[in-house]
Design an enzyme around this catalytic site. Structure first.
Site, short mmCIF file in Angstrom:
data_model
loop_
_atom_site.label_atom_id
_atom_site.label_comp_id
_atom_site.label_asym_id
_atom_site.label_seq_id
_atom_site.Cartn_x
_atom_site.Cartn_y
_atom_site.Cartn_z
N LYS A 151 0.71 -1.23 0.04
CA LYS A 151 -0.13 -0.12 -0.01
C LYS A 151 0.84 1.26 0.02
O LYS A 151 0.44 2.20 -0.82
CB LYS A 151 -0.91 -0.01 1.39
CG LYS A 151 -2.02 -0.90 1.23
CD LYS A 151 -3.03 -0.33 2.29
CE LYS A 151 -2.45 -0.47 3.77
NZ LYS A 151 -2.37 -2.10 4.28
N ARG B 258 9.95 -8.02 4.52
CA ARG B 258 10.13 -6.46 5.04
C ARG B 258 10.83 -6.29 6.21
O ARG B 258 11.61 -5.27 6.41
CB ARG B 258 8.80 -5.98 4.94
CG ARG B 258 8.69 -4.47 5.03
CD ARG B 258 7.59 -3.79 4.73
NE ARG B 258 6.39 -3.86 5.92
CZ ARG B 258 5.07 -3.45 5.69
NH1 ARG B 258 4.92 -2.76 4.60
NH2 ARG B 258 4.26 -3.57 6.52
N ARG C 160 11.50 -2.92 10.63
CA ARG C 160 10.52 -2.26 11.60
C ARG C 160 10.07 -3.26 12.65
O ARG C 160 9.88 -4.43 12.47
CB ARG C 160 9.05 -2.32 10.55
CG ARG C 160 9.07 -0.73 9.91
CD ARG C 160 7.89 -0.88 9.08
NE ARG C 160 6.41 -1.08 9.45
CZ ARG C 160 5.42 -0.88 8.95
NH1 ARG C 160 5.31 -0.20 7.86
NH2 ARG C 160 4.25 -1.34 9.74
N ARG D 126 -9.69 1.06 9.10
CA ARG D 126 -9.14 -0.33 9.36
C ARG D 126 -9.74 -1.02 10.36
O ARG D 126 -9.84 -2.14 10.67
CB ARG D 126 -7.66 -0.28 10.20
CG ARG D 126 -6.59 -0.46 9.06
CD ARG D 126 -5.24 -0.37 10.05
NE ARG D 126 -4.28 -1.07 9.60
CZ ARG D 126 -2.98 -0.35 9.22
NH1 ARG D 126 -3.07 0.68 8.94
NH2 ARG D 126 -2.03 -1.50 9.03
N ARG E 137 -0.89 -9.14 13.49
CA ARG E 137 -1.32 -8.17 12.37
C ARG E 137 -2.16 -8.65 11.28
O ARG E 137 -2.97 -8.09 10.85
CB ARG E 137 0.06 -7.59 11.60
CG ARG E 137 0.54 -6.48 12.48
CD ARG E 137 1.87 -6.07 12.10
NE ARG E 137 2.22 -5.84 10.68
CZ ARG E 137 1.97 -4.39 10.32
NH1 ARG E 137 1.45 -3.53 11.35
NH2 ARG E 137 2.39 -4.02 9.04
P1 AMP Z 1 0.96 0.83 8.94
O1 AMP Z 1 2.14 1.40 8.45
O2 AMP Z 1 -0.34 1.15 8.00
O3 AMP Z 1 0.83 -0.78 8.77
O4 AMP Z 1 0.32 1.05 10.53
C1 AMP Z 1 1.41 0.68 11.59
C2 AMP Z 1 0.79 0.46 12.79
O5 AMP Z 1 -0.04 1.71 13.00
C3 AMP Z 1 -0.58 -0.41 12.60
O6 AMP Z 1 -0.11 -1.75 12.90
C4 AMP Z 1 -1.52 0.05 13.73
O7 AMP Z 1 -0.98 -0.18 15.13
C5 AMP Z 1 -1.30 1.66 13.60
N1 AMP Z 1 -2.22 2.06 12.88
C6 AMP Z 1 -2.35 2.45 11.38
N2 AMP Z 1 -3.46 2.92 10.89
C7 AMP Z 1 -4.32 2.53 11.82
C8 AMP Z 1 -5.60 2.76 11.92
N3 AMP Z 1 -6.51 3.21 10.78
N4 AMP Z 1 -6.48 2.36 13.03
C9 AMP Z 1 -5.67 1.84 14.09
N5 AMP Z 1 -4.32 1.59 14.16
C10 AMP Z 1 -3.63 1.95 12.85
#
Ligand code: AMP
Length: 190
Positions: free
Chosen positions: A16, A130, A136, A91, A148
């Site tokens: 994404k 990754r 990360r 999400r 996740r």
């Molecule tokens: P991402 O880089 O989009 O995978 O986001 C990393 C982490 O941030 C996720 O695993 C969640 O813990 C948190 N996060 C990101 N977007 C959301 C969301 N819309 N709702 C809740 N937690 C989020």
């Protein structure tokens, strides 16, 4: 006229972030990534960052009320007026419903939900890969990776069924190179 309020949706590891960067360049849109916003707060050790870290380190979602408030604030800013690309939000179904309300208040609506589809096994392989490349914290531990994936299945994926009846979901095959997947996304906007 192609609408420009867009969500980029898909499982963790679907690419994404990479696709979002290309799409915002193509369409000249602001990129709203909740993951990036949380990482910024974590890096700067803000109160919001401390809360976010305690959830993201475990592979869990940051609570809806915290996330929704952050997105509401961002979408209300002046640069959102001609459109936006939301990456990583919503999400959960409560987040999707809250987004509808936020957009209604702003007198606008969603135009496209780009749904990047990747099989479960591929998600796992991509996240593990990754983890070694980017280091990360939320990608490093197999237990966190499983969390996740489970979180996506249980909380995030139902968002697609929320959007389907609205006729705005564009399904994209997420298997292939970055260029191949981007070419499929680009077709939506031709
Ligand atoms: P991402 O880089 O989009 O995978 O986001 C990393 C982490 O941030 C996720 O695993 C969640 O813990 C948190 N996060 C990101 N977007 C959301 C969301 N819309 N709702 C809740 N937690 C989020």
């Amino acid at each position: 006229m192609v609408g420009k309020n867009i969500i980029l949706f898909g499982p963790p590891g679907a690419g994404k972030g990479t696709q979002a960067k290309r799409l915002v360049e193509l369409l000249s849109l602001p990129h709203v990534s909740t993951g990036d916003m949380f990482r910024y707060h974590i890096k700067n050790n803000t109160e919001l960052g401390k809360t976010a870290k305690s959830f993201s380190d475990k592979g869990k979602l940051v609570p809806d009320e915290v996330t929704i408030a952050m997105v509401k604030d961002r979408l209300g800013q002046a640069d959102m007026k001609s459109g936006f690309l939301l990456d990583g939000f919503p999400r959960s179904v409560p987040q999707a419903k809250a987004l509808d309300e936020i957009l209604r208040d702003l007198r606008t609506k969603l135009d496209h939900v780009i749904n990047i589809a990747v099989a479960d096994d591929d998600v796992r392989t991509r996240l593990l890969k990754r983890a070694t490349i980017e280091g990360r914290a939320d990608d490093a531990d197999p237990k966190v990776i499983q969390n996740r994936i489970d979180t996506y299945k249980n909380q995030s994926e139902p968002c697609i069924n929320y959007y389907r009846p609205k006729g705005i979901v564009r399904d994209i095959d997420g298997v292939g190179t970055i260029d191949e997947v981007f070419a499929r996304i680009q077709k939506v906007f031709e």
